[in-house]
Every structure is written in C-alpha cells, then in structure tokens.
Design a protein around this motif. Structure first.
Motif, PDB file in Angstrom:
ATOM      1  N   ILE A  16      -2.778  17.188  -1.838  1.00 33.90           N
ATOM      2  CA  ILE A  16      -1.331  16.926  -1.728  1.00 33.90           C
ATOM      3  C   ILE A  16      -0.589  17.534  -2.914  1.00 33.90           C
ATOM      4  O   ILE A  16       0.394  18.263  -2.750  1.00 33.90           O
ATOM      5  CB  ILE A  16      -1.056  15.401  -1.649  1.00 33.90           C
ATOM      6  CG1 ILE A  16      -1.712  14.787  -0.406  1.00 33.90           C
ATOM      7  CG2 ILE A  16       0.436  15.118  -1.647  1.00 33.90           C
ATOM      8  CD1 ILE A  16      -1.551  13.272  -0.268  1.00 33.90           C
ATOM      9  N   ARG A  17      -1.074  17.245  -4.114  1.00 34.11           N
ATOM     10  CA  ARG A  17      -0.391  17.757  -5.307  1.00 34.11           C
ATOM     11  C   ARG A  17      -0.524  19.282  -5.411  1.00 34.11           C
ATOM     12  O   ARG A  17       0.376  19.957  -5.887  1.00 34.11           O
ATOM     13  CB  ARG A  17      -0.948  17.085  -6.569  1.00 34.11           C
ATOM     14  CG  ARG A  17      -0.149  15.858  -6.999  1.00 34.11           C
ATOM     15  CD  ARG A  17      -0.494  14.582  -6.270  1.00 34.11           C
ATOM     16  NE  ARG A  17      -1.651  13.876  -6.779  1.00 34.11           N
ATOM     17  CZ  ARG A  17      -2.202  12.815  -6.176  1.00 34.11           C
ATOM     18  NH1 ARG A  17      -1.690  12.346  -5.059  1.00 34.11           N
ATOM     19  NH2 ARG A  17      -3.262  12.237  -6.677  1.00 34.11           N
ATOM     20  N   SER A  32       5.352  18.440   1.886  1.00 37.79           N
ATOM     21  CA  SER A  32       3.940  18.055   1.696  1.00 37.79           C
ATOM     22  C   SER A  32       3.866  16.721   0.950  1.00 37.79           C
ATOM     23  O   SER A  32       3.758  15.670   1.587  1.00 37.79           O
ATOM     24  CB  SER A  32       3.163  19.163   0.986  1.00 37.79           C
ATOM     25  OG  SER A  32       3.654  19.412  -0.309  1.00 37.79           O
ATOM     26  N   GLN A  33       3.955  16.744  -0.369  1.00 47.11           N
ATOM     27  CA  GLN A  33       3.859  15.489  -1.140  1.00 47.11           C
ATOM     28  C   GLN A  33       5.062  14.598  -0.820  1.00 47.11           C
ATOM     29  O   GLN A  33       6.210  15.025  -0.957  1.00 47.11           O
ATOM     30  CB  GLN A  33       3.821  15.806  -2.632  1.00 47.11           C
ATOM     31  CG  GLN A  33       3.531  14.608  -3.500  1.00 47.11           C
ATOM     32  CD  GLN A  33       3.497  14.990  -4.976  1.00 47.11           C
ATOM     33  OE1 GLN A  33       3.971  16.067  -5.360  1.00 47.11           O
ATOM     34  NE2 GLN A  33       2.946  14.122  -5.789  1.00 47.11           N
ATOM     35  N   GLY A  34       4.780  13.363  -0.404  1.00 45.23           N
ATOM     36  CA  GLY A  34       5.846  12.499   0.105  1.00 45.23           C
ATOM     37  C   GLY A  34       6.707  11.862  -0.971  1.00 45.23           C
ATOM     38  O   GLY A  34       6.333  10.851  -1.553  1.00 45.23           O
ATOM     39  N   TYR A 121      -5.550   7.949   3.139  1.00 42.13           N
ATOM     40  CA  TYR A 121      -4.824   8.555   2.020  1.00 42.13           C
ATOM     41  C   TYR A 121      -5.860   8.989   0.988  1.00 42.13           C
ATOM     42  O   TYR A 121      -6.739   8.212   0.606  1.00 42.13           O
ATOM     43  CB  TYR A 121      -3.836   7.526   1.452  1.00 42.13           C
ATOM     44  CG  TYR A 121      -3.131   7.963   0.204  1.00 42.13           C
ATOM     45  CD1 TYR A 121      -2.531   9.231   0.132  1.00 42.13           C
ATOM     46  CD2 TYR A 121      -3.060   7.150  -0.913  1.00 42.13           C
ATOM     47  CE1 TYR A 121      -1.889   9.646  -1.019  1.00 42.13           C
ATOM     48  CE2 TYR A 121      -2.411   7.550  -2.067  1.00 42.13           C
ATOM     49  CZ  TYR A 121      -1.836   8.805  -2.105  1.00 42.13           C
ATOM     50  OH  TYR A 121      -1.204   9.219  -3.246  1.00 42.13           O
ATOM     51  N   ASN A 170      -0.442   5.865   5.950  1.00 47.46           N
ATOM     52  CA  ASN A 170      -0.358   7.249   5.509  1.00 47.46           C
ATOM     53  C   ASN A 170      -1.747   7.820   5.772  1.00 47.46           C
ATOM     54  O   ASN A 170      -2.719   7.229   5.296  1.00 47.46           O
ATOM     55  CB  ASN A 170      -0.046   7.266   3.997  1.00 47.46           C
ATOM     56  CG  ASN A 170      -0.025   8.648   3.401  1.00 47.46           C
ATOM     57  OD1 ASN A 170      -0.115   9.633   4.101  1.00 47.46           O
ATOM     58  ND2 ASN A 170       0.083   8.706   2.076  1.00 47.46           N
ATOM     59  N   TYR A 201       4.559   1.256   2.250  1.00 48.83           N
ATOM     60  CA  TYR A 201       5.612   1.570   3.242  1.00 48.83           C
ATOM     61  C   TYR A 201       6.059   0.312   3.986  1.00 48.83           C
ATOM     62  O   TYR A 201       6.559   0.396   5.105  1.00 48.83           O
ATOM     63  CB  TYR A 201       5.114   2.643   4.221  1.00 48.83           C
ATOM     64  CG  TYR A 201       4.650   3.883   3.493  1.00 48.83           C
ATOM     65  CD1 TYR A 201       5.575   4.793   2.997  1.00 48.83           C
ATOM     66  CD2 TYR A 201       3.298   4.109   3.240  1.00 48.83           C
ATOM     67  CE1 TYR A 201       5.167   5.904   2.272  1.00 48.83           C
ATOM     68  CE2 TYR A 201       2.880   5.212   2.514  1.00 48.83           C
ATOM     69  CZ  TYR A 201       3.817   6.107   2.034  1.00 48.83           C
ATOM     70  OH  TYR A 201       3.409   7.194   1.314  1.00 48.83           O
ATOM     71  N   LYS A 232       8.672   3.864  -2.902  1.00 48.77           N
ATOM     72  CA  LYS A 232       9.232   4.297  -1.622  1.00 48.77           C
ATOM     73  C   LYS A 232      10.420   3.415  -1.234  1.00 48.77           C
ATOM     74  O   LYS A 232      11.384   3.887  -0.647  1.00 48.77           O
ATOM     75  CB  LYS A 232       8.166   4.234  -0.522  1.00 48.77           C
ATOM     76  CG  LYS A 232       6.771   4.661  -0.944  1.00 48.77           C
ATOM     77  CD  LYS A 232       6.633   6.149  -1.166  1.00 48.77           C
ATOM     78  CE  LYS A 232       5.192   6.492  -1.451  1.00 48.77           C
ATOM     79  NZ  LYS A 232       4.877   7.786  -1.931  1.00 48.77           N
ATOM     80  N   TYR A 317       5.671   9.965   7.486  1.00 50.77           N
ATOM     81  CA  TYR A 317       4.840  11.144   7.743  1.00 50.77           C
ATOM     82  C   TYR A 317       4.692  11.375   9.236  1.00 50.77           C
ATOM     83  O   TYR A 317       4.758  10.425  10.028  1.00 50.77           O
ATOM     84  CB  TYR A 317       3.444  10.940   7.150  1.00 50.77           C
ATOM     85  CG  TYR A 317       3.497  10.608   5.684  1.00 50.77           C
ATOM     86  CD1 TYR A 317       3.740  11.598   4.744  1.00 50.77           C
ATOM     87  CD2 TYR A 317       3.343   9.299   5.247  1.00 50.77           C
ATOM     88  CE1 TYR A 317       3.833  11.294   3.401  1.00 50.77           C
ATOM     89  CE2 TYR A 317       3.430   8.984   3.896  1.00 50.77           C
ATOM     90  CZ  TYR A 317       3.674   9.990   2.980  1.00 50.77           C
ATOM     91  OH  TYR A 317       3.773   9.692   1.654  1.00 50.77           O
ATOM     92  N   ARG A 361       0.201  17.609   8.051  1.00 45.61           N
ATOM     93  CA  ARG A 361       1.081  16.448   7.845  1.00 45.61           C
ATOM     94  C   ARG A 361       2.383  16.868   7.168  1.00 45.61           C
ATOM     95  O   ARG A 361       2.361  17.473   6.098  1.00 45.61           O
ATOM     96  CB  ARG A 361       0.374  15.412   6.962  1.00 45.61           C
ATOM     97  CG  ARG A 361       1.125  14.073   6.881  1.00 45.61           C
ATOM     98  CD  ARG A 361       0.730  13.249   5.663  1.00 45.61           C
ATOM     99  NE  ARG A 361       1.343  13.755   4.445  1.00 45.61           N
ATOM    100  CZ  ARG A 361       1.289  13.153   3.253  1.00 45.61           C
ATOM    101  NH1 ARG A 361       0.625  12.020   3.121  1.00 45.61           N
ATOM    102  NH2 ARG A 361       1.860  13.690   2.185  1.00 45.61           N
TER     103      ARG A 361
HETATM  104  N1  GLN Z   1       1.937   9.012  -1.218  1.00 43.81           N
HETATM  105  C1  GLN Z   1       2.551  10.316  -1.243  1.00 43.81           C
HETATM  106  C2  GLN Z   1       1.849  11.241  -0.288  1.00 43.81           C
HETATM  107  O1  GLN Z   1       0.922  10.867   0.368  1.00 43.81           O
HETATM  108  C3  GLN Z   1       2.571  10.878  -2.631  1.00 43.81           C
HETATM  109  C4  GLN Z   1       1.230  11.033  -3.165  1.00 43.81           C
HETATM  110  C5  GLN Z   1       1.186  11.292  -4.617  1.00 43.81           C
HETATM  111  O2  GLN Z   1       1.232  12.421  -4.991  1.00 43.81           O
HETATM  112  N2  GLN Z   1       1.085  10.286  -5.414  1.00 43.81           N
HETATM  113  O3  GLN Z   1       2.252  12.362  -0.158  1.00 43.81           O
END
Ligand code: GLN
Length: 389
Positions: A16-17, A32-34, A121, A170, A201, A232, A317, A361
């Motif tokens: 994600i990062r 991408s990153q939420g 996740y 997620n 969430y 969030k 998402y 996603r």
């Molecule tokens: N929970 C968010 C995601 O799934 C952010 C994740 C994060 O980088 N901490 O995108």
C-alpha cells in the motif's frame, strides 16, 4: 557483517505504502493508500491551534490523557451500547496500527495460532510475524466475501489463541451481519478464543447495512479487544490516534506493552482530538451519508467505464475485477495504470493468502472533484489495457 534479525526474512515492504510512493512520483491521483484529501472538521483544526498555544507539550499519562479517555468512554459507551470504564478498559495508542500490534503482543505467545480471514488488511501478517504467532487463513469467498461456517469451525479446532476480525472490512467493504458475528462469537466462546476486532471504519457504513460491535454481543466483552482509531472518523490519519477497548485484565497488560513500545500518543493531538470526540451524534450519521455519496459517485463512474466490482457496504474501498481485460500480474497492472492512466490503486494480491490476481483495490475517501477526475481517467482503462500493457 552482522546479520539482520530472522524475523524480517518473511517480511515484505508494505505494498500500500509503495503504491503511494510510485503514485507521487508520477503525480497520479492516489486511490491506493486510504486517506482523505479533505480537511478534518473545523472544530478539530481550531482545537489544534489552541493546543499549539496552550499545550500540553510534554508526555501525557502513558495510556492516554484522562480527558481523552473519558470523552472516548462516553462516546463508545453510547455507540457500542455497553458501559466502558475510562480508567481500566481503555489504552490510547499511536493509531490503530499500534493498537493491533499491542493487542497481538498482549494475548499471543510465540507459536500461538491466529485465525485471519483472507483477503485481509496487510498489517495483520506483519502483526502475527512480530508477535511470533502463526496465521490460519479462512477464505472470504468472492463475490460476496462470505465465509464458510464449517471451514471457520475447522480453523477453531486447530486451537487458535485469537481471531482477527476487520469489520467493516478492508479491503472488501463487507459489513459482517449480526448473524455472522453471532456465529463467530459462539465459536470464540466454545473454543475459548480471543477476538481482536479492527473497527476503524465503524462509522463508515452505507444504508441499509449496520455496524455491530462484536464486543457488545452476549459473553463477548470479556474476550474481545476492540481496536479502532480517530483517523477515518475525523479525517486525521496523520494524527496517529488509536485505542484498544477491552476488559480490565487485558488492558492492564496492554498498557505495559504500549508503554514500552511508544510511551504514548502525541499529547497536544489528544487534547485537540477531544473536540472530535465531543461532536454531536448527528456528525456520525452525516459522515455515513457523505461516504455513501462518494461511493455512489465512484461506482457510477466505474459502471460508465464498464468495470466490474464488488459494491462495498462499508469502509471506503472497492475491489475491481480486471480479469476481463488483463491476465498478468496485478502489480504490473497497477504500475502501468499509474503511468498510463494517472490513477493509483493497490494490487489485490497483497490482501490475499490465496493466489488471486484479478482484483485491484481503489479507495474513494477523496473530494468529489478528485473522484470525478479519477473516473474520467478510468473511462479509457479497458480500451487502453486491451491494447496491451
Ligand atoms: N488503512 C489504509 C489502507 O488500507 C491506510 C493504510 C496505511 O498506510 N496505514 O489503505
């Protein structure tokens, strides 16, 4: 050279990062990153200014400031429908990322097994590795992402210490029904297992779906570690404020783990976030409506682009199925999409234990104008992809 810890052997970088970094490099719209691209409520910004001027600027009580825990206990008591004690049943953490890690380290011994639904996740795998536990995966079957009850009971028969439950989920957007949660609760009680619930969430749920707190089901409070955060709910992902709510005997130990890991969450931010915890109930209803609007806007765009997806019931998402126009690796697809279409998503494979590569996603926690620009770009996705990647 000395060797790095073996613990890291099975670690991968967070996908994600990584997608966020590539997205920034190409100036793409980052779905991408939420995290939101809009500001938190003005009450929080004003309170942050006051905290900057008036403090506190030094350590707070390690498990969270008294005022923060009291306000949180009052809010969660209302929403969870069970009385929460601010002193003995809460530990405030640096985001729910720390809350989940502390929860795992508090209940698991090295070698313990932990039930994890797949897709999951990605942090949960890191949490199990760092706490020395071993995951037992139970699939959530697409397209509804429901679980098979017998398969879940088989996992419980292997003697796990805990089950990790992400609800609303997620990456799938699934909101577990009360009946499903009741079934999980019955197994947890029957096999004497903890439930570590990730409920970040909790306030992002689309009608007619409803969030049920598993800790509030009969017999569950005493074996549930409810992890959540303010990230969030108040659009403050960078403030890193999370918490665990659990019975006293668990929190007493979680406080120790948290203390030695991080000492405490940022003091001025706890003070400022009080303004969020004190917002009226109407705020949460409106938040659900705002996200319902964003979901509908984004899904309409996906429909117009001819993209197939699983409609989310909660969280922010959506899993889009790319198998009709792409047969290769989803990671390759996402990197191509950033460069050629200007929109970033997370390859779905990073959430699955199984070899699943047909989902990507997207998240829709963005301003409507950002989402509209994203769907405009995605309109040509299928055609471009069909020409070759
Ligand atoms: N929970 C968010 C995601 O799934 C952010 C994740 C994060 O980088 N901490 O995108």
């Amino acid at each position: 050279m000395p060797q790095i810890s073996r613990r890291l052997d099975s670690f991968t970088e967070s996908v994600i990062r990584r997608m966020t970094r590539i997205s920034n490099q190409y100036n793409a719209i980052n779905l991408s990153q939420g995290f939101p691209d809009f500001d938190p409520p003005v009450e929080l910004i004003d309170a942050l200014k006051t905290a900057a001027e008036e403090g506190p600027h030094q350590y707070e009580i390690t498990w969270g400031s008294q005022k923060f825990r009291e306000a949180l206990a009052a809010k969660q008591t209302k929403f969870m429908g069970i009385p929460i004690d601010a002193d003995s049943e809460i530990v405030v953490t640096c985001g729910s990322t720390e809350a989940m890690m502390v929860a795992m380290m508090t209940v698991c011994n090295p070698g313990d097994k932990v039930v994890v639904f797949s897709p999951f996740y990605e942090n949960y795998v890191a949490d199990t590795i760092l706490s020395g536990a071993e995951p037992i995966y139970v699939p959530l079957e697409a397209p509804t992402f429901d679980f098979d009850r017998e398969e879940l009971e088989e996992a419980f028969k292997q003697g796990p210490k805990a089950l990790i439950l992400c609800n609303p989920s997620n990456p799938t957007g699934k909101v577990f029904t009360e009946e499903e949660l009741q079934f999980i609760a019955e197994l947890a009680i029957k096999y004497d297992v903890f439930v570590i619930a990730d409920e970040v969430y909790e306030h992002i749920v689309m009608k007619p779906y409803k969030h049920t707190y598993i800790a509030a089901l009969p017999g569950m409070f005493e074996r549930t570690l409810s992890c959540s955060s303010l990230s969030k709910t108040y659009s403050i992902t960078g403030w890193r404020l999370g918490y665990i709510i659990a019975p006293g005997y668990v929190i007493e130990n979680a406080k120790k783990v948290h203390d030695f890991l991080t000492v405490g969450a940022a003091a001025p931010l706890q003070a400022a976030a009080l303004a969020g915890l004190k917002l009226p109930e109407q705020y949460y209803a409106e938040l659900g409506e705002v996200y319902t609007g964003k979901r509908d806007l984004f899904l309409k765009g996906l429909d117009e682009a001819g993209l197939k997806y699983v409609a989310p019931q909660g969280a922010y998402y959506v899993m889009v199925d790319i198998s009709e126009f792409f047969k290769g690796k989803d990671t390759e697809f996402c990197e191509w999409m950033i460069k050629e279409v200007g929109v970033a998503a997370v390859p779905g494979s990073s959430f699955f234990k199984e070899d699943v590569s047909n989902y990507i996603r997207f998240h829709f926690a963005k301003k409507d104008e950002t989402l509209l620009e994203a769907v405009k770009r995605l309109a040509s996705l299928r055609e471009k992809a069909k020409k070759g990647i």
